[in-house]
Write a protein that holds these residues in place. Sequence first.
Motif, PDB file in Angstrom:
ATOM      1  N   UNK A   1       0.832  -1.190   0.000  1.00 21.69           N
ATOM      2  CA  UNK A   1       0.000   0.000   0.000  1.00 21.69           C
ATOM      3  C   UNK A   1       0.871   1.245   0.000  1.00 21.69           C
ATOM      4  N   UNK A   2       0.429   2.268  -0.689  1.00 24.55           N
ATOM      5  CA  UNK A   2       1.106   3.550  -0.714  1.00 24.55           C
ATOM      6  C   UNK A   2       0.202   4.581  -0.059  1.00 24.55           C
ATOM      7  N   UNK A   3       0.800   5.592   0.530  1.00 22.11           N
ATOM      8  CA  UNK A   3       0.032   6.687   1.114  1.00 22.11           C
ATOM      9  C   UNK A   3       0.387   7.943   0.353  1.00 22.11           C
ATOM     10  N   UNK A   4      -0.610   8.688  -0.032  1.00 20.59           N
ATOM     11  CA  UNK A   4      -0.378   9.997  -0.622  1.00 20.59           C
ATOM     12  C   UNK A   4      -0.981  11.018   0.312  1.00 20.59           C
ATOM     13  N   UNK A   5      -0.235  12.043   0.605  1.00 27.40           N
ATOM     14  CA  UNK A   5      -0.810  13.114   1.423  1.00 27.40           C
ATOM     15  C   UNK A   5      -0.577  14.417   0.694  1.00 27.40           C
ATOM     16  N   UNK A   6      -1.434  15.341   0.957  1.00 29.52           N
ATOM     17  CA  UNK A   6      -1.293  16.627   0.314  1.00 29.52           C
ATOM     18  C   UNK A   6      -1.937  17.701   1.158  1.00 29.52           C
ATOM     19  N   UNK A   7      -1.574  18.915   0.897  1.00 24.97           N
ATOM     20  CA  UNK A   7      -2.204  20.061   1.530  1.00 24.97           C
ATOM     21  C   UNK A   7      -2.805  20.899   0.430  1.00 24.97           C
TER      22      UNK A   7
ATOM     23  N   UNK B   1      -5.366  16.545   3.625  1.00 31.15           N
ATOM     24  CA  UNK B   1      -5.999  15.241   3.465  1.00 31.15           C
ATOM     25  C   UNK B   1      -4.969  14.186   3.099  1.00 31.15           C
ATOM     26  N   UNK B   2      -5.351  12.929   3.392  1.00 32.30           N
ATOM     27  CA  UNK B   2      -4.514  11.788   3.039  1.00 32.30           C
ATOM     28  C   UNK B   2      -5.369  10.779   2.272  1.00 32.30           C
ATOM     29  N   UNK B   3      -4.705  10.096   1.362  1.00 31.99           N
ATOM     30  CA  UNK B   3      -5.323   9.019   0.601  1.00 31.99           C
ATOM     31  C   UNK B   3      -4.461   7.784   0.794  1.00 31.99           C
ATOM     32  N   UNK B   4      -5.085   6.654   1.025  1.00 34.95           N
ATOM     33  CA  UNK B   4      -4.344   5.401   1.166  1.00 34.95           C
ATOM     34  C   UNK B   4      -4.920   4.418   0.146  1.00 34.95           C
ATOM     35  N   UNK B   5      -4.021   3.841  -0.635  1.00 35.76           N
ATOM     36  CA  UNK B   5      -4.446   2.890  -1.660  1.00 35.76           C
ATOM     37  C   UNK B   5      -3.289   1.939  -1.933  1.00 35.76           C
ATOM     38  N   UNK B   6      -3.592   0.726  -2.336  1.00 30.29           N
ATOM     39  CA  UNK B   6      -2.554  -0.271  -2.575  1.00 30.29           C
ATOM     40  C   UNK B   6      -1.768  -0.035  -3.871  1.00 30.29           C
TER      41      UNK B   6
ATOM     42  N   UNK C   1       4.390   7.756   0.170  1.00 33.14           N
ATOM     43  CA  UNK C   1       5.187   7.000   1.113  1.00 33.14           C
ATOM     44  C   UNK C   1       4.487   5.675   1.386  1.00 33.14           C
ATOM     45  N   UNK C   2       5.247   4.633   1.572  1.00 29.17           N
ATOM     46  CA  UNK C   2       4.666   3.337   1.909  1.00 29.17           C
ATOM     47  C   UNK C   2       4.020   3.436   3.284  1.00 29.17           C
ATOM     48  N   UNK C   3       2.850   2.833   3.430  1.00 27.32           N
ATOM     49  CA  UNK C   3       2.091   2.979   4.677  1.00 27.32           C
ATOM     50  C   UNK C   3       2.862   2.504   5.900  1.00 27.32           C
ATOM     51  N   UNK C   4       3.751   1.538   5.741  1.00 28.05           N
ATOM     52  CA  UNK C   4       4.472   1.002   6.903  1.00 28.05           C
ATOM     53  C   UNK C   4       5.428   2.027   7.506  1.00 28.05           C
ATOM     54  N   UNK C   5       5.792   3.041   6.738  1.00 31.18           N
ATOM     55  CA  UNK C   5       6.678   4.092   7.248  1.00 31.18           C
ATOM     56  C   UNK C   5       5.915   5.169   7.995  1.00 31.18           C
ATOM     57  N   UNK C   6       4.607   5.155   7.889  1.00 29.87           N
ATOM     58  CA  UNK C   6       3.783   6.136   8.586  1.00 29.87           C
ATOM     59  C   UNK C   6       3.684   7.439   7.821  1.00 29.87           C
TER      60      UNK C   6
ATOM     61  N   UNK D   1      -1.770  16.181  11.038  1.00 27.18           N
ATOM     62  CA  UNK D   1      -2.439  16.841  12.143  1.00 27.18           C
ATOM     63  C   UNK D   1      -1.672  16.760  13.462  1.00 27.18           C
ATOM     64  N   UNK D   2      -0.402  17.091  13.430  1.00 25.55           N
ATOM     65  CA  UNK D   2       0.385  17.144  14.660  1.00 25.55           C
ATOM     66  C   UNK D   2       0.840  15.803  15.167  1.00 25.55           C
ATOM     67  N   UNK D   3       0.677  14.791  14.344  1.00 21.20           N
ATOM     68  CA  UNK D   3       1.073  13.459  14.773  1.00 21.20           C
ATOM     69  C   UNK D   3       1.703  12.680  13.643  1.00 21.20           C
ATOM     70  N   UNK D   4       2.124  11.501  14.002  1.00 22.64           N
ATOM     71  CA  UNK D   4       2.745  10.589  13.059  1.00 22.64           C
ATOM     72  C   UNK D   4       1.949   9.298  13.143  1.00 22.64           C
ATOM     73  N   UNK D   5       1.257   8.953  12.076  1.00 23.66           N
ATOM     74  CA  UNK D   5       0.348   7.814  12.076  1.00 23.66           C
ATOM     75  C   UNK D   5       1.021   6.632  11.392  1.00 23.66           C
ATOM     76  N   UNK D   6       1.118   5.527  12.125  1.00 24.89           N
ATOM     77  CA  UNK D   6       1.628   4.275  11.585  1.00 24.89           C
ATOM     78  C   UNK D   6       0.550   3.221  11.781  1.00 24.89           C
ATOM     79  N   UNK D   7       0.662   2.101  11.081  1.00 22.32           N
ATOM     80  CA  UNK D   7      -0.345   1.057  11.303  1.00 22.32           C
ATOM     81  C   UNK D   7      -0.402   0.680  12.785  1.00 22.32           C
ATOM     82  N   UNK D   8      -1.567   0.740  13.350  1.00 20.52           N
ATOM     83  CA  UNK D   8      -1.856   0.304  14.716  1.00 20.52           C
ATOM     84  C   UNK D   8      -1.325   1.202  15.824  1.00 20.52           C
ATOM     85  N   UNK D   9      -0.702   2.339  15.497  1.00 23.93           N
ATOM     86  CA  UNK D   9      -0.246   3.250  16.548  1.00 23.93           C
ATOM     87  C   UNK D   9      -0.087   4.651  15.974  1.00 23.93           C
TER      88      UNK D   9
END
Length: 185
Positions: free
Chosen positions: A1-7, A47-52, A84-89, A93-101
């Motif tokens: 999965x890849x994550x795309x984020x943008x402002x 916003x963020x988009x997550x897709x494989x 960025x690959x989702x596993x890298x987080x 919004x002031x945080x760092x989001x990784x799978x499960x944490x």
Amino acid sequence: MQIATTTIVLTVNLTSQLFSNIYMNVFDKYVTDALGIAYYGRYVDDFILIHHDKQYLLSLINTMKTFLQETLHLTLHPKKIYFQHFSKGVKFLGGYIKPYIMFVDKRTKGNFYKLVRLINSEFITKKDDEAYLLNLRSSINSYLGTMIHFSSYKLRTHILSSLNAPFYNYFMTDKNLTKVVLKTY
């Protein structure tokens, strides 16, 4: 999965978060329904988009740019799109989001520590100023209010314990370290 984020850089003046939600609702529906993005999040203009499929996400950039420009008269900031690959987080919004944490990001944490150092250096001379105490309460509670949405109990404990003792003659925390309140005498 890849994550795309943008402002999104807004070309109209959105006066509130509520107005943003109303105005951007059409974009939210477009992304989830028309583009088929199941994992999508937005807060005001981030916003963020997550897709494989990374190629699919890449193909959406121009599609979303066109939709935003033609439908809402908004433009994407060209330098604030990253993959960025989702596993890298992802920072969001002031945080760092990784799978499960989810962690508080370094900038937010650093700014809170900076506030504590300022409080420790000036509290004794300003402790009798009610406006100062109310402002302190608001500032600290703003950080704590953000941090409670992340895995941050130990961090909150560490930061709040670094406040000098005189601070606690005037303030106390709730048992979960989610806010500080002024003591009444």
